[in-house]
Design a protein around this motif. Structure first.
Motif, short mmCIF file in Angstrom:
data_model
loop_
_atom_site.label_atom_id
_atom_site.label_comp_id
_atom_site.label_asym_id
_atom_site.label_seq_id
_atom_site.Cartn_x
_atom_site.Cartn_y
_atom_site.Cartn_z
N ALA A 44 36.66 31.84 44.24
CA ALA A 44 37.25 33.01 43.58
C ALA A 44 38.33 32.52 42.64
O ALA A 44 38.99 31.52 42.90
CB ALA A 44 37.83 33.98 44.60
N THR A 82 43.18 34.71 39.49
CA THR A 82 43.58 35.96 38.86
C THR A 82 42.62 37.11 39.13
O THR A 82 42.86 38.22 38.69
CB THR A 82 43.72 35.77 37.34
OG1 THR A 82 42.47 35.32 36.82
CG2 THR A 82 44.83 34.78 37.02
N GLY A 83 41.54 36.84 39.86
CA GLY A 83 40.59 37.89 40.19
C GLY A 83 41.13 38.78 41.30
O GLY A 83 42.24 38.59 41.81
N GLU A 84 40.32 39.73 41.70
CA GLU A 84 40.73 40.70 42.72
C GLU A 84 41.10 40.01 44.04
O GLU A 84 42.16 40.28 44.60
CB GLU A 84 39.61 41.71 42.94
CG GLU A 84 39.99 42.85 43.84
CD GLU A 84 38.88 43.89 43.97
OE1 GLU A 84 38.83 44.53 45.02
OE2 GLU A 84 38.09 44.05 43.02
N LEU A 85 40.25 39.14 44.52
CA LEU A 85 40.54 38.46 45.79
C LEU A 85 41.71 37.51 45.64
O LEU A 85 42.62 37.49 46.49
CB LEU A 85 39.31 37.70 46.30
CG LEU A 85 39.52 36.94 47.61
CD1 LEU A 85 39.83 37.90 48.75
CD2 LEU A 85 38.30 36.11 47.94
N THR A 96 44.20 37.60 43.59
CA THR A 96 45.43 38.39 43.48
C THR A 96 45.84 38.93 44.85
O THR A 96 47.03 38.91 45.21
CB THR A 96 45.24 39.54 42.48
OG1 THR A 96 44.91 38.96 41.21
CG2 THR A 96 46.48 40.39 42.35
N ALA A 97 44.89 39.39 45.64
CA ALA A 97 45.19 39.91 46.97
C ALA A 97 45.72 38.81 47.89
O ALA A 97 46.68 39.02 48.65
CB ALA A 97 43.95 40.56 47.58
N ARG A 103 33.16 35.18 44.69
CA ARG A 103 33.70 36.49 45.03
C ARG A 103 34.01 37.35 43.83
O ARG A 103 34.13 38.56 43.95
CB ARG A 103 34.95 36.34 45.88
CG ARG A 103 34.70 35.71 47.23
CD ARG A 103 33.79 36.64 48.03
NE ARG A 103 33.75 36.27 49.41
CZ ARG A 103 34.53 36.81 50.35
NH1 ARG A 103 35.42 37.71 50.06
NH2 ARG A 103 34.43 36.40 51.60
N ASP A 104 34.15 36.76 42.64
CA ASP A 104 34.52 37.53 41.45
C ASP A 104 33.31 38.16 40.75
O ASP A 104 33.46 39.00 39.90
CB ASP A 104 35.28 36.66 40.46
CG ASP A 104 36.61 36.20 41.01
OD1 ASP A 104 37.21 36.94 41.80
OD2 ASP A 104 37.03 35.09 40.69
N GLU A 107 30.14 40.58 40.52
CA GLU A 107 29.62 41.77 41.18
C GLU A 107 28.27 41.37 41.73
O GLU A 107 27.33 41.11 40.99
CB GLU A 107 29.48 42.92 40.19
CG GLU A 107 30.83 43.41 39.68
CD GLU A 107 30.66 44.56 38.73
OE1 GLU A 107 29.75 45.39 38.95
OE2 GLU A 107 31.41 44.61 37.77
#
Length: 154
Positions: free
Chosen positions: A39, A42-45, A47-48, A142-143, A145
């Protein structure tokens, strides 16, 4: 994420050509394991993960993240420690290189890592590079879709 899904994830700088080349290196040399996921930082995961691990706030490094397994805390390795985990994951001669690297004091390894990291954008021509995973590899990013990502190459 269920405990069964708690596979290690390598977070990387998706704007860095050298980082993209490193991910491609892992994909070429991992042999049969194929348990590592990827991942972007800077992607969703990414960042989380950075939001839940405050020690990663200013980290601009490769990150080896092992998600929580049931009630255990997740585990984070950065810089040279993350690289050593990648080498162990690859196995074979790379595992031997990781063992040798483990003998070197961590501050020295991190100094070398930091030097390369500071200059990483100049080591690759053209700056950023795209990672083009195969259809089989794409499910481990993971980034992407997972349902709608186009086939980039087979």
């Amino acid at each position: 994420m269920t405990p069964a899904d708690a596979r290690p994830i390598l977070l990387y700088d998706d704007t860095c050509g050298m980082c993209a080349a490193s991910v491609q290196f892992v994909l070429r040399h991992e042999r049969g394991r194929r348990t590592l996921e990827f991942a972007s930082l800077t992607g969703e995961l990414g960042t989380a993960v950075r939001a839940t691990h405050l020690e990663l706030h200013d980290v601009d490094s490769v990150v080896w993240w092992e998600p929580r397994r049931q009630h255990d805390e997740s585990t984070i390795f950065v810089r040279s420690a993350a690289v050593l985990h990648v080498l162990r994951y690859l196995g074979g001669a790379w595992r031997v290189l990781a063992a040798l690297g483990s003998i070197v004091p961590r501050p020295l390894l991190d100094m070398a890592y930091d030097f390369v990291a500071r200059h990483r954008h100049s080591f690759t021509r053209g700056g950023a590079a795209c990672i083009l995973p195969t259809a089989d590899q794409r499910s481990r990013f993971r980034d992407f879709e997972r349902e709608t990502a186009p086939v980039l190459h087979d």
